[in-house]
Write a protein that holds these residues in place. Sequence first.
Motif, PDB file in Angstrom:
ATOM      1  N   ILE A 110       0.868  -1.186   0.000  1.00  0.00           N
ATOM      2  CA  ILE A 110       0.000   0.000   0.000  1.00  0.00           C
ATOM      3  C   ILE A 110       0.906   1.238   0.000  1.00  0.00           C
ATOM      4  CG2 ILE A 110      -1.834   1.244   1.199  1.00  0.00           C
ATOM      5  CD1 ILE A 110      -2.616  -1.348   2.567  1.00  0.00           C
ATOM      6  N   GLU A 111       0.714   2.094  -0.970  1.00  0.00           N
ATOM      7  CA  GLU A 111       1.577   3.262  -1.122  1.00  0.00           C
ATOM      8  C   GLU A 111       1.183   4.376  -0.153  1.00  0.00           C
ATOM      9  OE1 GLU A 111       2.093   4.659  -5.121  1.00  0.00           O
ATOM     10  OE2 GLU A 111       1.727   2.662  -5.970  1.00  0.00           O
ATOM     11  N   TYR A 112       2.118   5.306   0.057  1.00  0.00           N
ATOM     12  CA  TYR A 112       1.839   6.525   0.810  1.00  0.00           C
ATOM     13  C   TYR A 112       1.624   7.666  -0.181  1.00  0.00           C
ATOM     14  CZ  TYR A 112       3.052   4.253   5.172  1.00  0.00           C
ATOM     15  OH  TYR A 112       3.058   3.417   6.256  1.00  0.00           O
ATOM     16  N   CYS A 113       0.754   8.584   0.171  1.00  0.00           N
ATOM     17  CA  CYS A 113       0.391   9.668  -0.742  1.00  0.00           C
ATOM     18  C   CYS A 113       1.560  10.641  -0.939  1.00  0.00           C
ATOM     19  CB  CYS A 113      -0.826  10.427  -0.208  1.00  0.00           C
ATOM     20  SG  CYS A 113      -2.321   9.402  -0.067  1.00  0.00           S
ATOM     21  N   LYS A 114       1.620  11.189  -2.134  1.00  0.00           N
ATOM     22  CA  LYS A 114       2.671  12.145  -2.465  1.00  0.00           C
ATOM     23  C   LYS A 114       2.573  13.398  -1.602  1.00  0.00           C
ATOM     24  CE  LYS A 114       4.796  14.328  -6.504  1.00  0.00           C
ATOM     25  NZ  LYS A 114       4.716  14.482  -7.987  1.00  0.00           N
ATOM     26  N   GLU A 115       1.353  13.734  -1.181  1.00  0.00           N
ATOM     27  CA  GLU A 115       1.161  14.917  -0.350  1.00  0.00           C
ATOM     28  C   GLU A 115       1.972  14.816   0.951  1.00  0.00           C
ATOM     29  OE1 GLU A 115      -2.549  14.578  -2.885  1.00  0.00           O
ATOM     30  OE2 GLU A 115      -1.169  13.240  -1.831  1.00  0.00           O
ATOM     31  N   ASP A 116       2.061  13.604   1.518  1.00  0.00           N
ATOM     32  CA  ASP A 116       2.839  13.412   2.743  1.00  0.00           C
ATOM     33  C   ASP A 116       4.319  13.700   2.507  1.00  0.00           C
ATOM     34  OD1 ASP A 116       0.632  12.617   4.259  1.00  0.00           O
ATOM     35  OD2 ASP A 116       1.830  11.114   5.313  1.00  0.00           O
ATOM     36  N   HIS A 162      12.023  -2.332  -1.746  1.00  0.00           N
ATOM     37  CA  HIS A 162      10.709  -1.697  -1.777  1.00  0.00           C
ATOM     38  C   HIS A 162      10.717  -0.232  -1.343  1.00  0.00           C
ATOM     39  CE1 HIS A 162      11.332  -2.777   2.388  1.00  0.00           C
ATOM     40  NE2 HIS A 162      10.310  -2.031   2.769  1.00  0.00           N
ATOM     41  N   THR A 163      11.809   0.271  -0.794  1.00  0.00           N
ATOM     42  CA  THR A 163      11.826   1.655  -0.324  1.00  0.00           C
ATOM     43  C   THR A 163      13.237   2.211  -0.440  1.00  0.00           C
ATOM     44  OG1 THR A 163      11.211   3.121   1.519  1.00  0.00           O
ATOM     45  CG2 THR A 163      12.335   1.078   2.087  1.00  0.00           C
ATOM     46  N   ALA A 164      13.348   3.520  -0.314  1.00  0.00           N
ATOM     47  CA  ALA A 164      14.649   4.182  -0.423  1.00  0.00           C
ATOM     48  C   ALA A 164      14.562   5.520   0.308  1.00  0.00           C
ATOM     49  CB  ALA A 164      15.028   4.380  -1.896  1.00  0.00           C
ATOM     50  N   LEU A 165      15.596   6.350   0.169  1.00  0.00           N
ATOM     51  CA  LEU A 165      15.568   7.675   0.767  1.00  0.00           C
ATOM     52  C   LEU A 165      14.417   8.486   0.176  1.00  0.00           C
ATOM     53  CD1 LEU A 165      19.390   8.446   0.778  1.00  0.00           C
ATOM     54  CD2 LEU A 165      17.967   7.899   2.754  1.00  0.00           C
ATOM     55  N   PRO A 166      13.874   9.435   0.936  1.00  0.00           N
ATOM     56  CA  PRO A 166      12.701  10.192   0.478  1.00  0.00           C
ATOM     57  C   PRO A 166      12.873  10.780  -0.927  1.00  0.00           C
ATOM     58  CG  PRO A 166      13.194  10.725   2.763  1.00  0.00           C
ATOM     59  CD  PRO A 166      14.318   9.856   2.282  1.00  0.00           C
ATOM     60  N   ASP A 167      11.965  10.399  -1.809  1.00  0.00           N
ATOM     61  CA  ASP A 167      11.934  10.918  -3.180  1.00  0.00           C
ATOM     62  C   ASP A 167      10.463  11.043  -3.570  1.00  0.00           C
ATOM     63  OD1 ASP A 167      12.184  11.610  -5.781  1.00  0.00           O
ATOM     64  OD2 ASP A 167      13.193   9.780  -6.431  1.00  0.00           O
ATOM     65  N   CYS A 168       9.962  12.276  -3.561  1.00  0.00           N
ATOM     66  CA  CYS A 168       8.527  12.491  -3.784  1.00  0.00           C
ATOM     67  C   CYS A 168       8.078  12.063  -5.174  1.00  0.00           C
ATOM     68  CB  CYS A 168       8.186  13.977  -3.559  1.00  0.00           C
ATOM     69  SG  CYS A 168       8.501  14.514  -1.861  1.00  0.00           S
ATOM     70  N   ASN A 169       9.013  11.990  -6.114  1.00  0.00           N
ATOM     71  CA  ASN A 169       8.633  11.592  -7.473  1.00  0.00           C
ATOM     72  C   ASN A 169       8.240  10.119  -7.539  1.00  0.00           C
ATOM     73  OD1 ASN A 169       9.117  14.163  -8.577  1.00  0.00           O
ATOM     74  ND2 ASN A 169      11.310  13.735  -8.746  1.00  0.00           N
ATOM     75  N   ARG A 170       8.596   9.347  -6.528  1.00  0.00           N
ATOM     76  CA  ARG A 170       8.239   7.927  -6.508  1.00  0.00           C
ATOM     77  C   ARG A 170       6.795   7.704  -6.052  1.00  0.00           C
ATOM     78  NH1 ARG A 170      10.375   5.307  -2.717  1.00  0.00           N
ATOM     79  NH2 ARG A 170      10.386   3.250  -3.685  1.00  0.00           N
ATOM     80  N   HIS A 171       6.175   8.738  -5.499  1.00  0.00           N
ATOM     81  CA  HIS A 171       4.819   8.595  -4.945  1.00  0.00           C
ATOM     82  C   HIS A 171       3.786   9.273  -5.854  1.00  0.00           C
ATOM     83  CE1 HIS A 171       6.451   7.066  -1.135  1.00  0.00           C
ATOM     84  NE2 HIS A 171       7.411   7.964  -1.298  1.00  0.00           N
ATOM     85  N   ARG A 172       2.510   8.905  -5.648  1.00  0.00           N
ATOM     86  CA  ARG A 172       1.417   9.460  -6.465  1.00  0.00           C
ATOM     87  C   ARG A 172       0.399  10.161  -5.576  1.00  0.00           C
ATOM     88  NH1 ARG A 172       1.264   4.164 -10.354  1.00  0.00           N
ATOM     89  NH2 ARG A 172       1.423   3.151  -8.314  1.00  0.00           N
TER      90      ARG A 172
END
Length: 388
Positions: free
Chosen positions: A138-144, A176-186
Amino acid sequence: MCPLETRAIQPNCSAITHDKKVGCVINNNATLCHLTGCCWNASERNETLRCYTKGGGVCMPYHGKVCSNSLNTTLHAYRTTPRFFDNKFGLLGTEKFLLMVTKVINDFVTEDEKCRYILLNMLCQYTLQPCYQDNTIIEYCKEDCQAIFTECSGSLNQVIGAVKFLVQSEGIDFTHTALPDCNRHRNADYFKDKPGKTCIQTGFFDYEALQGTSPPPRTDDDRLEIIIPFMVVGIFAIVVIIIILILWRRKQKQRDAVDNGFAVIKKGSITMRDRLRAESLKSLDSRLLRLYDPNKLRQYPLDHGEKFNESGGCEFPLNVHKGIHLGKPDNCPDFVYAIMKECWLKDPEKRIKFREVIKRLQDPDHDYDVPPSTDDEESPGKPRGGNY
């Protein structure tokens, strides 16, 4: 809470083909390997694949300790939801990573309590992402993601700089995860027409106040906060390398000095000073060797001497000042006898030096400029031939 070792899910090791194998991060021994949920092959020549598993991940309940409080007090709707674990990390490897980054956050973010709270909880939620029933993430929102860069940019940049260094040095690479990169989220709107799919909003931020904002551009101060830790570590590493090279060079010089001493003994000592040097270098330890300088030994000229036979009688005298010295011994090479004669010159200043003696003995075929013998150098009555 169940002990960690009872929660490791063992794969079907025999069914994992070679192209699907990935090395597990905790591969010290078979016990830890199995506790991680990996397979152990003691005969594997490649050490990185001795403890292995199948690439990918698995969804299972979290039974660790580092994020237990965070997952039980935030996002209540997902409190009991299985969490995604990278196979090569398992629970033990994931716990080790969470513990290291938690320490980084606590060390770097000391003044902003709100951001420290957000970063610690985001670390747990983003590393241990909840799963759907079909075992997808389950993804996390890009807004976060954008909100955390807006509200905690200074603290986040400090943590990211330190974690980047940590990730590279430890070889950490989650699937499945990495350092914060907002472009990876929707954005949340993306999932409106996706039945059964959604993205998670953590509730840590006021989205209405932050709506329409984007992560602020990094300033020079922000960049310095990231660069400085790398510079400090780099300078420290260079200093350590220089110290190691100096110590190694000093040790090498001492070893060469001792080796040279043995070489002189094996070839046969040329002079008393050389023998003293060889024996001293052989016996003195490294501390005394620094205080001892063979070059300071004094040379005393040989002015006269006598040879005695077995009965104790004197066979012939040796007096350099009067021009009386030995004749050429049997089987004595010409270049050696030439050196001997130069040692017996009347004028001590003209006598051959030790360095020149060694040089000639080492290169007997060289045509050195040797002065011819004169009648006054030798006594007409001096003994000729024979061993001395």
